[in-house]
Design a protein around this motif. Sequence first.
Motif, PDB file in Angstrom:
ATOM      1  N   GLY A 286       0.785  -1.220  -0.010  1.00  0.00           N
ATOM      2  CA  GLY A 286       0.081  -0.098  -0.060  1.00  0.00           C
ATOM      3  C   GLY A 286       0.978   1.525   0.002  1.00  0.00           C
ATOM      4  N   ARG A 287       1.908   1.164   0.847  1.00  0.00           N
ATOM      5  CA  ARG A 287       2.666   2.525   0.883  1.00  0.00           C
ATOM      6  C   ARG A 287       3.509   2.784  -0.421  1.00  0.00           C
ATOM      7  NH1 ARG A 287       5.735   1.224   6.389  1.00  0.00           N
ATOM      8  NH2 ARG A 287       5.720  -0.777   5.388  1.00  0.00           N
ATOM      9  N   GLU A 288       3.915   1.755  -1.045  1.00  0.00           N
ATOM     10  CA  GLU A 288       4.456   1.907  -2.362  1.00  0.00           C
ATOM     11  C   GLU A 288       3.572   2.521  -3.666  1.00  0.00           C
ATOM     12  OE1 GLU A 288       4.816  -0.412  -0.497  1.00  0.00           O
ATOM     13  OE2 GLU A 288       6.612  -1.687  -0.664  1.00  0.00           O
ATOM     14  N   ILE A 318       0.714  -2.377  10.877  1.00  0.00           N
ATOM     15  CA  ILE A 318       1.829  -2.869  10.520  1.00  0.00           C
ATOM     16  C   ILE A 318       2.913  -2.379  11.387  1.00  0.00           C
ATOM     17  CG2 ILE A 318       1.557  -3.715   8.133  1.00  0.00           C
ATOM     18  CD1 ILE A 318       2.714  -0.975   7.361  1.00  0.00           C
ATOM     19  N   CYS A 319       4.081  -3.169  11.474  1.00  0.00           N
ATOM     20  CA  CYS A 319       5.341  -2.719  12.083  1.00  0.00           C
ATOM     21  C   CYS A 319       5.416  -2.654  13.568  1.00  0.00           C
ATOM     22  CB  CYS A 319       5.651  -1.352  11.718  1.00  0.00           C
ATOM     23  SG  CYS A 319       5.973  -0.996   9.890  1.00  0.00           S
ATOM     24  N   THR A 320       4.366  -3.540  14.265  1.00  0.00           N
ATOM     25  CA  THR A 320       4.133  -3.320  15.606  1.00  0.00           C
ATOM     26  C   THR A 320       5.377  -4.070  16.358  1.00  0.00           C
ATOM     27  OG1 THR A 320       2.673  -4.997  15.523  1.00  0.00           O
ATOM     28  CG2 THR A 320       1.848  -2.790  16.005  1.00  0.00           C
ATOM     29  N   GLY A 321       5.934  -5.176  15.548  1.00  0.00           N
ATOM     30  CA  GLY A 321       6.916  -6.132  16.020  1.00  0.00           C
ATOM     31  C   GLY A 321       8.332  -5.835  15.701  1.00  0.00           C
ATOM     32  N   ASP A 322       8.337  -4.695  14.861  1.00  0.00           N
ATOM     33  CA  ASP A 322       9.707  -4.439  14.553  1.00  0.00           C
ATOM     34  C   ASP A 322      10.687  -3.186  15.190  1.00  0.00           C
ATOM     35  OD1 ASP A 322       9.545  -5.902  11.576  1.00  0.00           O
ATOM     36  OD2 ASP A 322       7.805  -5.019  12.065  1.00  0.00           O
ATOM     37  N   GLU A 323      11.898  -3.373  15.549  1.00  0.00           N
ATOM     38  CA  GLU A 323      12.689  -2.315  15.996  1.00  0.00           C
ATOM     39  C   GLU A 323      12.810  -1.276  15.089  1.00  0.00           C
ATOM     40  OE1 GLU A 323      13.764  -2.220  18.989  1.00  0.00           O
ATOM     41  OE2 GLU A 323      13.523  -4.354  19.738  1.00  0.00           O
ATOM     42  N   GLU A 326      14.922  -1.807  12.313  1.00  0.00           N
ATOM     43  CA  GLU A 326      14.315  -3.101  11.105  1.00  0.00           C
ATOM     44  C   GLU A 326      13.499  -2.057  10.210  1.00  0.00           C
ATOM     45  OE1 GLU A 326      13.717  -6.952  13.110  1.00  0.00           O
ATOM     46  OE2 GLU A 326      13.127  -5.568  14.319  1.00  0.00           O
ATOM     47  N   CYS A 327      12.349  -1.321  10.851  1.00  0.00           N
ATOM     48  CA  CYS A 327      11.576  -0.427  10.136  1.00  0.00           C
ATOM     49  C   CYS A 327      12.361   0.616   9.296  1.00  0.00           C
ATOM     50  CB  CYS A 327      10.723   0.472  10.968  1.00  0.00           C
ATOM     51  SG  CYS A 327       9.294  -0.305  11.572  1.00  0.00           S
ATOM     52  N   ARG A 328      13.477   1.023   9.601  1.00  0.00           N
ATOM     53  CA  ARG A 328      14.014   2.116   8.790  1.00  0.00           C
ATOM     54  C   ARG A 328      14.777   1.310   7.386  1.00  0.00           C
ATOM     55  NH1 ARG A 328      16.920   4.473   6.137  1.00  0.00           N
ATOM     56  NH2 ARG A 328      18.245   5.960   6.295  1.00  0.00           N
ATOM     57  N   MET A 329      15.213   0.193   7.461  1.00  0.00           N
ATOM     58  CA  MET A 329      15.711  -0.672   6.323  1.00  0.00           C
ATOM     59  C   MET A 329      14.695  -1.091   5.678  1.00  0.00           C
ATOM     60  SD  MET A 329      18.900  -0.179   6.911  1.00  0.00           S
ATOM     61  CE  MET A 329      19.521  -1.231   5.332  1.00  0.00           C
ATOM     62  N   CYS A 330      13.554  -1.618   6.048  1.00  0.00           N
ATOM     63  CA  CYS A 330      12.417  -2.143   5.643  1.00  0.00           C
ATOM     64  C   CYS A 330      11.982  -1.088   4.586  1.00  0.00           C
ATOM     65  CB  CYS A 330      11.370  -2.669   6.512  1.00  0.00           C
ATOM     66  SG  CYS A 330       9.691  -2.883   5.743  1.00  0.00           S
ATOM     67  N   ILE A 331      11.746   0.081   5.191  1.00  0.00           N
ATOM     68  CA  ILE A 331      10.779   1.110   4.224  1.00  0.00           C
ATOM     69  C   ILE A 331      11.940   1.619   3.251  1.00  0.00           C
ATOM     70  CG2 ILE A 331      11.313   2.877   5.830  1.00  0.00           C
ATOM     71  CD1 ILE A 331       8.096   2.483   4.232  1.00  0.00           C
ATOM     72  N   GLU A 332      13.089   1.706   3.661  1.00  0.00           N
ATOM     73  CA  GLU A 332      14.162   2.159   2.743  1.00  0.00           C
ATOM     74  C   GLU A 332      14.126   1.315   1.419  1.00  0.00           C
ATOM     75  OE1 GLU A 332      18.008   2.817   4.156  1.00  0.00           O
ATOM     76  OE2 GLU A 332      18.991   3.028   2.062  1.00  0.00           O
ATOM     77  N   ASN A 333      14.244  -0.137   1.823  1.00  0.00           N
ATOM     78  CA  ASN A 333      14.265  -0.894   0.497  1.00  0.00           C
ATOM     79  C   ASN A 333      13.032  -0.702  -0.166  1.00  0.00           C
ATOM     80  OD1 ASN A 333      16.777  -2.048   1.065  1.00  0.00           O
ATOM     81  ND2 ASN A 333      15.687  -3.759   2.188  1.00  0.00           N
ATOM     82  N   ARG A 334      11.933  -0.692   0.490  1.00  0.00           N
ATOM     83  CA  ARG A 334      10.331  -0.570  -0.345  1.00  0.00           C
ATOM     84  C   ARG A 334      10.670   0.676  -1.271  1.00  0.00           C
ATOM     85  NH1 ARG A 334       6.024  -3.105   1.758  1.00  0.00           N
ATOM     86  NH2 ARG A 334       6.602  -4.664   3.679  1.00  0.00           N
ATOM     87  N   ILE A 335      11.082   1.985  -0.629  1.00  0.00           N
ATOM     88  CA  ILE A 335      11.104   3.096  -1.504  1.00  0.00           C
ATOM     89  C   ILE A 335      12.297   3.031  -2.814  1.00  0.00           C
ATOM     90  CG2 ILE A 335      11.730   5.248  -1.294  1.00  0.00           C
ATOM     91  CD1 ILE A 335      10.969   5.477   1.529  1.00  0.00           C
TER      92      ILE A 335
HETATM   93 FE1  FES Z   1       8.253  -1.036   9.943  1.00  0.00          FE
HETATM   94 FE2  FES Z   1       8.550  -2.222   7.278  1.00  0.00          FE
HETATM   95  S1  FES Z   1       8.647  -3.159   9.156  1.00  0.00           S
HETATM   96  S2  FES Z   1       8.406  -0.043   7.930  1.00  0.00           S
END
Ligand code: FES
Length: 376
Positions: A286-288, A318-323, A326-335
């Motif tokens: 969705g964010r993409e 989403i993202c409730t379990g992620d440090e 992790e969120c930082r890397m995840c979203i960066e890769n997605r972008i």
């Molecule tokens: Fe938080 Fe993807 S896990 S942005």
Amino acid sequence: MGVINIKSKEIIDKLSKSNNASREELLFLIDNLNNEDKEYLVEKAHETRMRTYGDSVYMRGLIEFTNFCKMDCVYCGIRRSNKNADRYRLTYEDIMECADIGDKLGYKTYVLQGGEDPYFTDEKMVEIIKGIKERYPNNAVTLSLGERSYESYKKMFEAGADRYLLRHETATKELYESLHPGANFENRRNCLKNLKEIGYQIGAGFMVGIPNQTNDDLVNDLIFLKELDPHMCGIGPFIPHKDTPFKNETAGTVDKTTTMLALTRLLLPNVLLPSTTALGSIDPTGREKGIKAGGNVVMPNLSPTRVREKYSLYDGKICTGDEAAECRMCIENRIRKAGFRVEVTRGDNVLWAKSNKVNETSKNKVKVHNLIINKL
Ligand code: FES
Ligand code: 5AD
């Protein structure tokens, strides 16, 4: 294969050239948009963002610091009537720790978000804002704490807060009142006016697919935004929460939400437009999709993982379990995969930056990669 509707195309072209359209034209578009029209709308919204912000997507570190709330918004999981909500408040030290982690991860903007919690008096907020600003004078502080008095907004601004997010939620008075028992439609708008007058960069915004919302209501939102001309605008789908009166209602759709994002980009070419966590929660990409429809901001979570689940405005967040990292890397890769560029500058509104003579290129522009390598 369908064909593009000539009238829709004309309206989209007009929007793209003049950044304006009439109420009737906006309603026609929303009512009649077919797949081909939508593709064209998204293409034009993308062109517009490329002209104003290029392919940059700005990162904000979100700190959800209290889920106590004195309000009772019918749709919201932290409404005061929800006795099942497990309430928490972060301490001053917790918040500073989040700020430290955020700075290490390269964020240059913090968003302090919470319910309307009277515990956080002006004095407490001033202390928190000053604490962050003393540590990180180059980082922007964005507040999102709901309705407060003119004096309160002013004190927090003088303490160093830069921006304030206060979604208008819906620009239709009757719908607003049915969703917000005890709240006042005019007061909310007045708050936005006050915030702007004081000097904040302001963010308005609304939900898409809230029960009983019509396309007419969505047009009201667009017209209101055009008039208000906010620096930022948060738009996300409504998602039901199990402990609210809307528990059995249907969520808003990705399609309708991205349509509203694209229209907002065309009406307000310079606006900072988050692709929201709610949008990522109803669709894994969705964010993409939001970024491709004109969105240019993401707000990864910096809150301690132990409280993440508790800041539950809607189910399935989403993202409730992620440090944070992790969120930082995840979203960066997605972008990056979506074909965009991650920016960790302050990411001020371009027009605001011009009139306030902030030159990001010389001051804060640091490429994400160097930063991660140097700091982690
Ligand atoms: Fe938080 Fe993807 S896990 S942005
Ligand atoms: N679904 C989607 N968004 C919600 N918000 C609150 N509750 C929900 C929900 N159930 C949004 C509101 C608020 C923002 C912080 O979160 O628009 O302004």
